[in-house]
Motif scaffolding. Structure first.
Motif, PDB file in Angstrom:
ATOM      1  N   ARG A  55       0.829  -1.198   0.000  1.00  0.00           N
ATOM      2  CA  ARG A  55       0.000   0.000   0.000  1.00  0.00           C
ATOM      3  C   ARG A  55       0.873   1.261   0.000  1.00  0.00           C
ATOM      4  O   ARG A  55       0.607   2.211  -0.734  1.00  0.00           O
ATOM      5  CB  ARG A  55      -0.907   0.005   1.229  1.00  0.00           C
ATOM      6  CG  ARG A  55      -2.364   0.140   0.888  1.00  0.00           C
ATOM      7  CD  ARG A  55      -3.277   0.241   2.077  1.00  0.00           C
ATOM      8  NE  ARG A  55      -3.220  -0.991   2.894  1.00  0.00           N
ATOM      9  CZ  ARG A  55      -2.981  -0.996   4.201  1.00  0.00           C
ATOM     10  NH1 ARG A  55      -2.750   0.123   4.845  1.00  0.00           N
ATOM     11  NH2 ARG A  55      -2.952  -2.125   4.865  1.00  0.00           N
ATOM     12  N   GLU A  56       1.926   1.249   0.808  1.00  0.00           N
ATOM     13  CA  GLU A  56       2.801   2.424   0.861  1.00  0.00           C
ATOM     14  C   GLU A  56       3.603   2.569  -0.419  1.00  0.00           C
ATOM     15  O   GLU A  56       3.907   3.690  -0.831  1.00  0.00           O
ATOM     16  CB  GLU A  56       3.725   2.313   2.064  1.00  0.00           C
ATOM     17  CG  GLU A  56       3.017   2.469   3.391  1.00  0.00           C
ATOM     18  CD  GLU A  56       3.920   2.265   4.589  1.00  0.00           C
ATOM     19  OE1 GLU A  56       5.124   1.960   4.363  1.00  0.00           O
ATOM     20  OE2 GLU A  56       3.454   2.401   5.717  1.00  0.00           O
ATOM     21  N   ALA A  57       3.955   1.472  -1.060  1.00  0.00           N
ATOM     22  CA  ALA A  57       4.717   1.553  -2.309  1.00  0.00           C
ATOM     23  C   ALA A  57       3.872   2.055  -3.457  1.00  0.00           C
ATOM     24  O   ALA A  57       4.379   2.710  -4.379  1.00  0.00           O
ATOM     25  CB  ALA A  57       5.290   0.173  -2.647  1.00  0.00           C
ATOM     26  N   SER A  58       2.565   1.752  -3.414  1.00  0.00           N
ATOM     27  CA  SER A  58       1.697   2.182  -4.515  1.00  0.00           C
ATOM     28  C   SER A  58       1.317   3.656  -4.435  1.00  0.00           C
ATOM     29  O   SER A  58       0.919   4.249  -5.416  1.00  0.00           O
ATOM     30  CB  SER A  58       0.434   1.321  -4.556  1.00  0.00           C
ATOM     31  OG  SER A  58      -0.347   1.541  -3.401  1.00  0.00           O
ATOM     32  N   HIS A  59       1.431   4.278  -3.263  1.00  0.00           N
ATOM     33  CA  HIS A  59       1.074   5.687  -3.116  1.00  0.00           C
ATOM     34  C   HIS A  59       2.188   6.589  -3.517  1.00  0.00           C
ATOM     35  O   HIS A  59       3.284   6.527  -3.379  1.00  0.00           O
ATOM     36  CB  HIS A  59       0.656   6.013  -1.681  1.00  0.00           C
ATOM     37  CG  HIS A  59      -0.697   5.450  -1.330  1.00  0.00           C
ATOM     38  ND1 HIS A  59      -1.792   5.600  -2.164  1.00  0.00           N
ATOM     39  CD2 HIS A  59      -1.139   4.753  -0.260  1.00  0.00           C
ATOM     40  CE1 HIS A  59      -2.826   5.026  -1.598  1.00  0.00           C
ATOM     41  NE2 HIS A  59      -2.451   4.481  -0.422  1.00  0.00           N
TER      42      HIS A  59
END
Length: 59
Positions: A55-59
């Motif tokens: 999730r943090e990598a996609s933002h």
């Protein structure tokens, strides 16, 4: 009926059998469920961390 050596051997056999029985009961009721439960909790935490990292990598 029994000679003294046979009596001691029989007592040793009963002692080892009893120790083995209670060890098996202890392992089946406490150690194995604790081990399985701990590994499941650890795996669920790893899955949660992987999702958080994605999730943090996609933002």
């Amino acid at each position: 009926m029994f000679e003294f050596d046979q009596y001691l051997g029989f007592l040793a056999f009963l002692t080892i059998l009893t120790i083995g029985f209670w060890l098996m009961i202890f392992l089946l009721t406490f150690v194995i469920p604790y081990w399985i439960g701990g590994s499941l909790i650890e795996r669920l935490n790893e899955i949660k961390e992987e999702r958080k990292a994605k999730r943090e990598a996609s933002h």
